[in-house]
Design an enzyme around this catalytic site. Structure first.
Site, PDB file in Angstrom:
ATOM      1  N   SER A 228       0.830  -1.200   0.000  1.00 43.84           N
ATOM      2  CA  SER A 228       0.000   0.000   0.000  1.00 43.84           C
ATOM      3  C   SER A 228       0.871   1.259   0.000  1.00 43.84           C
ATOM      4  CB  SER A 228      -0.955  -0.049   1.198  1.00 43.84           C
ATOM      5  OG  SER A 228      -1.981   0.886   1.075  1.00 43.84           O
ATOM      6  N   ASP A 455      -9.272  -4.234  -5.784  1.00 43.40           N
ATOM      7  CA  ASP A 455      -8.715  -3.609  -4.577  1.00 43.40           C
ATOM      8  C   ASP A 455      -9.413  -2.265  -4.367  1.00 43.40           C
ATOM      9  OD1 ASP A 455      -7.099  -2.145  -2.737  1.00 43.40           O
ATOM     10  OD2 ASP A 455      -5.353  -3.334  -3.287  1.00 43.40           O
ATOM     11  N   HIS A 483      -7.507  -5.782  -0.410  1.00 41.96           N
ATOM     12  CA  HIS A 483      -6.362  -4.890  -0.535  1.00 41.96           C
ATOM     13  C   HIS A 483      -5.065  -5.654  -0.358  1.00 41.96           C
ATOM     14  CE1 HIS A 483      -4.005  -1.320  -0.477  1.00 41.96           C
ATOM     15  NE2 HIS A 483      -3.753  -1.350   0.813  1.00 41.96           N
TER      16      HIS A 483
END
Length: 513
Positions: A228, A455, A483
């Site tokens: 991320s 996602d 995610h």
């Protein structure tokens, strides 16, 4: 972007660690590239290779690793407060590692995301990492500057933070003005309680810390696994130090070319898509409280969130679920499809009993809040500080109003909660950092970029874009929900990641898992 969830029985439980936090005010338009800091030293294997002038002692420091239980080792590194002023003082960077179980080939730095996620906490679960990684690397988690056990960003006390995170501000002229005042007060408190560190928590400074850690760990090249926001951190490192970049895997990628306003719009669309998949799955069960077709189910979720502003949902704790908390409670379950059943449980309680206990629990998971009103981390403080240090969204009210309308049209269920992101850095005490890295990272070896097709937090198109932006980017696709992919998807992803990090085997172009 990580805020891990805790387990709770027998009420609503988040079954897996949720590996991200929303980027409500993330990357801005790339400013003009400046000249990078001058490097000294040659590739002679010394610890100070690559150290900027005046910072050699940081690169050459000896890390004192101590046993911190359950087979882990911990250490504290010193880093300069400012990488542009060697005389400005120093800060601390907290480290925790899983020592290599076999023949060590080097260190692997990991970052779980955020910004504001704790790498120290992240490595506390060795099962996240495949056996080949644990055998070959010292897996090193670190709390970036401003985060957690490193020298932290500090803003409000727990009570003030609780109020800040739960207060609704209507999208009226008066409500938006009140929100601006609240954000301004938050920033001033951060400046007063953090000091000059607040002006030095940008991602480029954290990437420079990583290079310093590479030297202190005795590695010629940096090997890195980032999730991320950690993909932004890794891409920034490669853009600053392409010749010292080793094997990088960037999972759940951010598009470093996007302005904050584009991030807000595309992320809202990502959550809309994830919610649609959730409602479809929910309505296939007789236990689903959402009636009608998928569109009707989405409208029911929207109504719960929107109605919580004028009519907060009561709970047995005496705390009410505001619109902001309802949004957090719904959104947090979109990060992993393993959490969908707990959203169903929370919606059952709201729609069938008129209570919000489970939805409030999910919101507290998102915000890292304990039952007693204290907070487990400073992830919210670091999240806002780092985002504001990196960039700014459009602050013109007319522009924000148009963008908010565009977001709601594209993502009607939760889109309203993504609007007016330009407010989030109102009168921030320090300016955003000037960009000093090359987004293409020309000269870096292959960099593996992973994207998950549905996602919500980092839409798949961002992984496609990052892989194209990086001159040596290689895209790996995971077809699925949630995610990020490594550690929560399938053997195809695990093999691709581990073969590259351990053996240097680059995944074949277009690999889809």
């Amino acid at each position: 972007m990580i805020r891990p969830a805790r387990r709770r029985q027998p009420a609503a439980v988040v079954a897996t660690l949720l590996t991200a936090v929303l980027l409500l005010a993330a990357c801005g338009a790339p400013p003009k590239v400046q000249t990078a800091l001058e490097d000294v030293g040659k590739s002679d294997g010394s610890a100070t290779v690559g150290a900027p002038k005046g910072f050699e002692d940081y690169y050459g420091q000896s890390l004192e690793w101590t046993d911190c239980g359950e087979g882990f080792q911990c250490a504290t590194a010193s880093a300069p407060l400012s990488w542009h002023d060697a005389g400005a003082g120093s800060i601390e960077i907290a480290l925790k590692r899983i020592p290599a179980e076999g023949q060590k080939v080097g260190s692997l730095l990991v970052n779980p995301g955020g910004p504001g996620g704790s790498g120290v906490d992240f490595v506390g679960d060795p099962a996240r990492f495949g056996q080949s990684l644990r055998s070959s690397f010292d897996i090193v988690g670190f709390d970036p500057r401003g985060v957690g056990k490193s020298t932290p960003v500090k803003c409000y006390d727990d009570a003030g933070k609780d109020t800040f995170l739960s207060t609704d501000y209507p999208y009226t002229e008066e409500g938006l003005a009140a929100r601006q005042d609240a954000v301004r007060d938050w920033g001033q408190a951060c400046a007063e309680n953090t000091g000059p560190l607040l002006g030095n928590v940008d991602t480029q400074s954290a990437a420079r810390d990583m290079d310093m850690l590479r030297g202190a760990l005795g590695d010629d090249k940096l090997n890195f696994l980032g999730f991320s926001y950690g993909t932004q951190l890794g891409a920034t490192y490669a853009g600053l130090f392409p010749k010292r970049t080793g094997r990088l895997v960037l999972d759940g990628a951010l598009d470093t070319t996007l302005a904050s306003d584009e991030v807000a719009l595309q992320q809202a669309e990502g959550f809309e898509s994830a919610l649609r998949a959730y409602v479809t799955d929910c309505q296939a069960s007789s236990e689903c409280p959402l009636t009608g077709d998928v569109t009707s189910g989405l409208q029911q979720i929207q109504a719960i969130v929107e109605d919580a502003e004028p009519n907060p949902i009561p709970t047995s704790s005496g705390r009410d679920v505001t619109k902001k908390l309802a949004f957090y409670g719904v959104a947090v379950t979109m990060y992993d499809e393993g959490s969908w059943s707990f959203l169903t449980q929370a919606l059952q309680e709201v729609l069938w009993e008129g209570k919000g206990d489970d939805l409030l629990y999910l919101a507290d998971v998102y915000n890292d809040r304990n039952d007693d009103g204290t907070f487990k981390s400073n992830s919210e403080e670091a999240f806002r500080a780092i985002n504001c240090a990196d960039s700014r969204a459009q602050e013109d009210m007319a522009t924000m109003q148009q963008l908010a309308a565009d977001i709601e049209a594209a993502a009607p269920t939760l889109g309203e909660s993504f609007g007016y992101s330009g407010i989030e850095c109102t009168d921030w005490p320090y300016p955003a950092a000037e960009q000093e890295f090359d987004p293409a990272a020309k000269g870096a070896p292959p960099i593996v970029v992973i994207g998950t097709t549905n996602d919500p937090a980092t839409p798949y198109r961002w992984a496609e874009s990052l892989a194209k932006t990086l001159s040596s980017g290689t895209l790996v696709t995971y077809e699925g929900e949630g995610h990020t992919a490594y550690g929560r998807s399938n053997a195809c992803i695990s093999t691709a990641v581990e073969d590259y990090l351990v053996e240097g085997t680059v995944p074949k172009e277009g690999l889809t898992c």
